[in-house]
Design an enzyme around this catalytic site. Structure first.
Site, PDB file in Angstrom:
ATOM      1  N   HIS A   1       0.797  -1.236   0.000  1.00 14.92           N
ATOM      2  CA  HIS A   1       0.000   0.000   0.000  1.00 14.92           C
ATOM      3  C   HIS A   1       0.822   1.275   0.000  1.00 14.92           C
ATOM      4  O   HIS A   1       0.270   2.364   0.004  1.00 14.92           O
ATOM      5  CB  HIS A   1      -0.947   0.012   1.211  1.00 14.92           C
ATOM      6  CG  HIS A   1      -0.238   0.182   2.522  1.00 14.92           C
ATOM      7  ND1 HIS A   1       0.269  -0.876   3.211  1.00 14.92           N
ATOM      8  CD2 HIS A   1       0.059   1.280   3.240  1.00 14.92           C
ATOM      9  CE1 HIS A   1       0.851  -0.430   4.318  1.00 14.92           C
ATOM     10  NE2 HIS A   1       0.740   0.878   4.354  1.00 14.92           N
TER      11      HIS A   1
HETATM   12  N1  UDP Z   1      -2.295  -6.149   9.022  1.00 19.34           N
HETATM   13  C1  UDP Z   1      -3.571  -6.437   9.448  1.00 19.34           C
HETATM   14  N2  UDP Z   1      -4.540  -6.634   8.508  1.00 19.34           N
HETATM   15  C2  UDP Z   1      -4.283  -6.566   7.182  1.00 19.34           C
HETATM   16  C3  UDP Z   1      -2.976  -6.277   6.750  1.00 19.34           C
HETATM   17  C4  UDP Z   1      -1.993  -6.067   7.703  1.00 19.34           C
HETATM   18  O1  UDP Z   1      -3.827  -6.516  10.653  1.00 19.34           O
HETATM   19  O2  UDP Z   1      -5.224  -6.739   6.396  1.00 19.34           O
HETATM   20  C5  UDP Z   1      -1.264  -5.921  10.046  1.00 19.34           C
HETATM   21  C6  UDP Z   1       0.042  -6.620   9.814  1.00 19.34           C
HETATM   22  O3  UDP Z   1       0.016  -7.939  10.306  1.00 19.34           O
HETATM   23  C7  UDP Z   1       0.995  -5.736  10.583  1.00 19.34           C
HETATM   24  C8  UDP Z   1       0.402  -4.361  10.441  1.00 19.34           C
HETATM   25  O4  UDP Z   1      -0.947  -4.557  10.008  1.00 19.34           O
HETATM   26  O5  UDP Z   1       0.950  -6.073  11.954  1.00 19.34           O
HETATM   27  C9  UDP Z   1       1.149  -3.515   9.446  1.00 19.34           C
HETATM   28  O6  UDP Z   1       0.466  -2.329   9.228  1.00 19.34           O
HETATM   29  P1  UDP Z   1       0.642  -1.461   7.923  1.00 19.34           P
HETATM   30  O7  UDP Z   1       1.130  -2.299   6.807  1.00 19.34           O
HETATM   31  O8  UDP Z   1      -0.636  -0.728   7.747  1.00 19.34           O
HETATM   32  O9  UDP Z   1       1.709  -0.369   8.352  1.00 19.34           O
HETATM   33  P2  UDP Z   1       3.315  -0.343   8.348  1.00 19.34           P
HETATM   34  O10 UDP Z   1       3.809  -1.526   9.082  1.00 19.34           O
HETATM   35  O11 UDP Z   1       3.762  -0.323   6.943  1.00 19.34           O
HETATM   36  O12 UDP Z   1       3.638   0.930   9.042  1.00 19.34           O
END
Ligand code: UDP
Length: 362
Positions: free
Chosen positions: A209
């Site tokens: 994303h």
């Molecule tokens: N995650 C979730 N549901 C989803 C996709 C991801 O709970 O449909 C969780 C994933 O396991 C991880 C977290 O969301 O713990 C990551 O969040 P995101 O990718 O939004 O943010 P980033 O880590 O890139 O800051």
């Protein structure tokens, strides 16, 4: 008891808060502010319910708009909350616009700030999160670093004397929650509204994303084409920010071997990580979860978020195109069970200890 205002707004921050809040509440009064950055049920409330996070005391309801509009609006509203609550600490998490906005508002009110996940650096200032984390670190009082690399980054920026290594709150959450669901416990909701589908026996797990990969058709199509050609289906829960593009590309190219679905809850996501063949992502959090679960990960970014994971082929960077992703996925990882750079699952405890220590000396 002294008071802490904790500011969260996005999915990964809810997960980190779920680890910290129970420990924090043993020693401090906590006021939770949800900025509203993520607001859909399956991006926000579901996390509070599943992870038993106390209901936010304030919900600012701010989402969308340009980076500046969102950051500025959150700043204005957080300032009012901080003036009203007069906390002893402002606790901020990670690297979102909510993190930056709270940091600037708090610093100008001379409220001590503790930054959870301080010191991560991609050294790429075109990455919007890098701007947020660098600015947040420099106005914070107590810098809670995840790994030794993060601590070293802070030292290089002359911030070492404010920093403590505590481990990873995402690891705390994963240890606590990742066994709570089995693949047979839930179904996936197809993104196009055509119904539910079971979790296949064998699958790859993908999330994607980031602006870098989803702001144009070519990159997202390159990633989806790679996944479509694999020997098992890919589960891809699509973030709301790129839902329309994903649906349109799927209509145009028909990725038969990819299950495009609505975002899943954290317990489901952790279960999908544990049982996946391999993982492809551009998420900071998911790369580390792949590492916790000892799954091979390919990260579709041109910068490293967590250097500690980039060992023995365990996590490799790829360009957003079919050839590079497939090549990196084919590399075998080697696991050293002794190598545990993300702590012992008790980062939250150490965070509270660091706060208490600081308070004793002030
Ligand atoms: N995650 C979730 N549901 C989803 C996709 C991801 O709970 O449909 C969780 C994933 O396991 C991880 C977290 O969301 O713990 C990551 O969040 P995101 O990718 O939004 O943010 P980033 O880590 O890139 O800051």
């Amino acid at each position: 008891m002294r008071k802490v205002v904790s500011v969260v707004g996005a999915r990964p921050q809810f997960i980190k808060l779920s680890a910290v809040s129970p420990e924090l509440r043993k020693e401090y009064d906590e006021v939770i502010v949800h900025t509203g950055q993520h607001f859909d049920y399956n991006m926000s409330e579901q996390f509070f319910e599943e992870l038993e996070i106390p209901h936010p005391d304030y919900n600012l309801g701010i989402s969308g708009g340009s980076h500046a509009v969102m950051t500025g609006t959150i700043m204005m509203d957080i300032e009012k909350v901080l003036i009203q609550e007069k906390p002893d600490w402002l606790m901020i998490y990670g690297d979102t616009n909510s993190t930056l906005a709270a940091a600037i508002a708090g610093a100008k009110l001379h409220i001590p700030i503790c930054h959870v996940e301080a010191g991560t650096r991609t050294h790429s200032m075109t990455n919007p999160e890098e701007i947020n984390r660098v600015c947040a670190d420099h106005v914070s009082t107590l810098l809670l670093a995840v790994t030794e690399e993060d601590y070293a980054n802070l030292e290089l920026e002359n911030l070492g004397d404010r920093a403590v290594i505590v481990g990873n709150t995402m690891y705390d959450a994963f240890v606590k929650n990742s066994m709570k669901r089995q693949p047979s416990d839930f179904t996936l909701t197809r993104l196009d509204g055509s119904g539910e589908v079971s979790v296949p026996e064998e699958y790859y797990y993908m999330t994607c994303h980031r602006e870098e990969n989803t702001n144009d058709d070519e990159s997202l199509n390159g990633i989806l084409r790679a996944m479509n050609s694999l020997d098992a289906p890919t589960i891809y829960p699509v973030h709301p920010r790129n839902k329309q593009r994903a649906l349109r590309l799927n209509e145009q190219y028909g990725y038969e071997n990819v299950i495009l679905c609505e975002p899943v809850g954290y317990l489901e996501s952790a279960c999908l990580v544990r049982n996946a063949k391999k993982i492809v992502t551009d998420s900071g959090g998911l790369q580390t979860e792949a590492f916790f679960a000892e799954k091979k990960c390919v990260t579709v970014l041109d910068f490293v978020v967590w250097p500690a994971t980039m060992v023995s082929n365990r996590n490799e960077l790829a360009r957003p195109n079919e050839k590079d992703i497939l090549e990196k996925l084919s590399h075998r990882q080697i696991i050293d069970p002794e190598y545990k750079p993300f702590g012992d699952g008790h980062a939250a405890k150490r965070i509270v200890e660091a706060l208490l220590k600081y308070d004793q000396n002030r």
